[in-house]
Motif scaffolding. Structure first.
Motif, short mmCIF file in Angstrom:
data_model
loop_
_atom_site.label_atom_id
_atom_site.label_comp_id
_atom_site.label_asym_id
_atom_site.label_seq_id
_atom_site.Cartn_x
_atom_site.Cartn_y
_atom_site.Cartn_z
N ARG A 67 33.18 12.84 0.50
CA ARG A 67 32.65 12.56 1.94
C ARG A 67 31.39 12.27 1.62
O ARG A 67 30.61 11.54 2.76
CB ARG A 67 33.13 13.98 2.59
CG ARG A 67 34.68 13.96 2.96
CD ARG A 67 34.60 15.24 3.86
NE ARG A 67 36.09 15.20 4.32
CZ ARG A 67 36.67 16.03 5.44
NH1 ARG A 67 35.78 16.65 6.13
NH2 ARG A 67 37.92 15.92 5.75
N ARG A 70 30.80 8.72 1.60
CA ARG A 70 31.12 8.04 3.17
C ARG A 70 29.81 8.18 3.75
O ARG A 70 29.48 7.38 4.60
CB ARG A 70 32.30 8.83 3.59
CG ARG A 70 33.65 8.22 2.85
CD ARG A 70 34.73 9.19 3.11
NE ARG A 70 35.24 9.11 4.28
CZ ARG A 70 36.42 9.73 5.05
NH1 ARG A 70 36.85 10.53 4.36
NH2 ARG A 70 36.57 9.27 6.33
N TRP A 71 29.10 9.37 3.74
CA TRP A 71 27.90 9.80 4.50
C TRP A 71 26.84 8.79 4.22
O TRP A 71 26.18 8.14 4.93
CB TRP A 71 27.76 11.02 5.01
CG TRP A 71 28.65 11.75 6.00
CD1 TRP A 71 29.48 12.70 5.66
CD2 TRP A 71 28.25 11.87 7.28
NE1 TRP A 71 30.11 13.36 6.69
CE2 TRP A 71 29.30 12.70 7.67
CE3 TRP A 71 27.44 10.91 8.08
CZ2 TRP A 71 29.37 12.68 9.22
CZ3 TRP A 71 27.41 11.28 9.59
CH2 TRP A 71 28.48 12.00 9.95
N HIS A 74 27.39 5.24 5.38
CA HIS A 74 27.31 5.19 7.07
C HIS A 74 25.61 5.21 7.28
O HIS A 74 25.08 4.29 8.17
CB HIS A 74 27.64 6.83 7.76
CG HIS A 74 27.33 7.00 9.13
ND1 HIS A 74 27.77 6.16 10.02
CD2 HIS A 74 26.42 7.69 9.51
CE1 HIS A 74 27.06 6.50 11.36
NE2 HIS A 74 26.11 7.32 11.00
N THR A 281 33.51 14.30 8.88
CA THR A 281 33.51 12.89 8.31
C THR A 281 32.79 11.95 9.25
O THR A 281 32.48 12.55 10.52
CB THR A 281 34.71 12.11 7.96
OG1 THR A 281 35.57 12.09 9.24
CG2 THR A 281 35.82 12.94 7.17
N GLU A 283 33.56 9.50 10.94
CA GLU A 283 34.48 9.12 11.85
C GLU A 283 34.81 10.14 12.73
O GLU A 283 34.74 10.13 14.10
CB GLU A 283 36.04 8.69 11.39
CG GLU A 283 35.87 7.37 10.57
CD GLU A 283 35.26 7.51 9.29
OE1 GLU A 283 34.75 6.53 8.43
OE2 GLU A 283 35.31 8.77 8.51
N GLU A 284 35.08 11.51 12.32
CA GLU A 284 35.34 12.59 13.06
C GLU A 284 34.19 12.93 13.87
O GLU A 284 34.20 13.24 15.16
CB GLU A 284 35.54 13.92 12.05
CG GLU A 284 36.84 13.83 11.46
CD GLU A 284 37.07 15.12 10.51
OE1 GLU A 284 38.25 15.52 10.36
OE2 GLU A 284 35.94 15.57 10.16
N ALA A 286 31.78 11.03 15.05
CA ALA A 286 31.57 10.02 15.91
C ALA A 286 32.54 10.26 17.07
O ALA A 286 32.00 10.02 18.43
CB ALA A 286 31.89 8.53 15.36
N GLN A 287 33.71 10.77 16.81
CA GLN A 287 34.68 11.10 18.05
C GLN A 287 34.14 12.30 18.78
O GLN A 287 34.10 12.33 20.03
CB GLN A 287 35.88 11.42 17.34
CG GLN A 287 36.99 11.97 18.39
CD GLN A 287 38.45 11.90 17.60
OE1 GLN A 287 38.54 11.87 16.88
NE2 GLN A 287 39.27 12.72 18.57
#
Length: 324
Positions: A67, A70-71, A74, A281, A283-284, A286-287
């Protein structure tokens, strides 16, 4: 429960950053690698006037490596931004940070144009520990309690590299409820600002879905119904109760001291005893952010409507008085 914490010294820090940033080349924002989105201050971009930003994902040794990658991707995809992982206890992080700052502001350097850097971050993110590592001494106070640093400090890392340290700062209103819980779980929020049992239940709810094996191993949840694959079906309250019993957090007549059990859960998470964990994450987050902003906009619209309604009521009352 919405978690908010913005004591007086944070307001002063906000004002200090606004003044200091006028002469700053690069802004370093120290993030908690276990919650990179929640620990990023949304107020900072406005305060720092879009200066080049270095996002340092600190405590990466406690975070989920996959993770973290991934960050990093980003943040490195954002304009005028670089991101690097870091463990503040490393002995030689200075060169990595200095190189990243020069990459963001290549025209600065040398005695005629020294690099001027501002370092910011939420409380208890490890900023003071990092600064002490950078300087090879104890320039900054450290502790495991949010809000240790209260004053701005200027630190010379080299003849042509100046670093301004600021106190840890949150923002006046946290619009993402999940961020509030994650910040509280990490220790970034003062203990008087949240209910530890509620935060522990939120934390367990996420961990049992994504890091169940760590819970089973650390708290010795070896019964069949507590195997990692089965743990996701267990109610959060029942899991907290079980952990309390396993650790002997008991009151009279066999009742569990849920406050003590909650403290145990958060301590084990903060200490890294549950394994390398990241609570969100890209994506989480952002949601969560989109949902929080939508709910906040709805609150503001209702607030404005009520204000307009009261204004209209006063105007109507004034007209009736005039007619009378």
């Amino acid at each position: 429960m919405a978690i908010q914490w913005f004591p007086g010294h944070m307001h002063l820090t906000q004002k200090a950053i606004t003044e200091r940033v006028k002469d700053i080349d690069v802004v370093i924002e120290l993030l908690d690698a276990r919650l990179p989105g929640s620990s990023a201050n949304p107020m900072l971009a406005r305060l720092t006037a879009n200066r080049p930003a270095l996002k340092v994902l600190n405590k990466q040794d406690l975070a989920d490596p996959e993770r973290t990658e991934r960050w990093l991707a980003h943040y490195n995809g954002l304009p005028a931004t670089r991101a690097i992982p870091l463990d503040a206890s490393l002995s030689t992080p200075a060169q990595q940070i200095v190189r990243a700052c020069h990459a963001l502001s290549p025209n600065r350097g040398g005695l005629a144009k020294p690099m001027r850097v501002l370092i910011c971050g939420i409380p208890n993110v490890g900023k003071s520990t990092l600064i002490n590592t950078l300087t090879g001494g104890r320039k900054a106070k450290t502790g495991d309690e949010a809000g240790i640093t209260k004053l701005e400090q200027r630190i010379t890392l080299a003849d042509d590299f100046y670093l301004w340290d600021t106190p840890g700062m949150l923002w006046p209103r946290i619009v993402v409820p999940k961020s509030g819980y994650n910040l509280a779980a990490s220790g970034a929020v003062g203990r008087n600002a949240f209910d530890e049992e509620e935060v522990a239940l939120e934390l367990l709810g996420y961990l049992k879905q994504h890091y169940a094996a760590g819970l089973v191993a650390r708290f010795k949840l070896v019964e069949h119904e507590h195997e990692p694959a089965e743990l996701a079906e267990m109610r959060d309250e029942a899991l907290l109760d079980t952990i309390g019993r396993k650790r002997g957090a008991l009151l009279g007549k066999g009742r569990v001291n849920l406050q003590k059990a909650a403290e145990i859960v958060m301590h084990e998470f903060r200490a890294g005893n549950l394994g390398r964990i990241t609570l969100e994450t890209p994506e989480e987050f952002a949601q969560w952010l989109a949902e929080g902003q939508r709910a906040d906009a709805e609150r503001e619209a209702k607030k404005a409507a009520r204000k307009q309604q009261r204004k209209g009521g006063k105007a109507a009352a004034a007209e009736d008085d005039a007619a009378a």
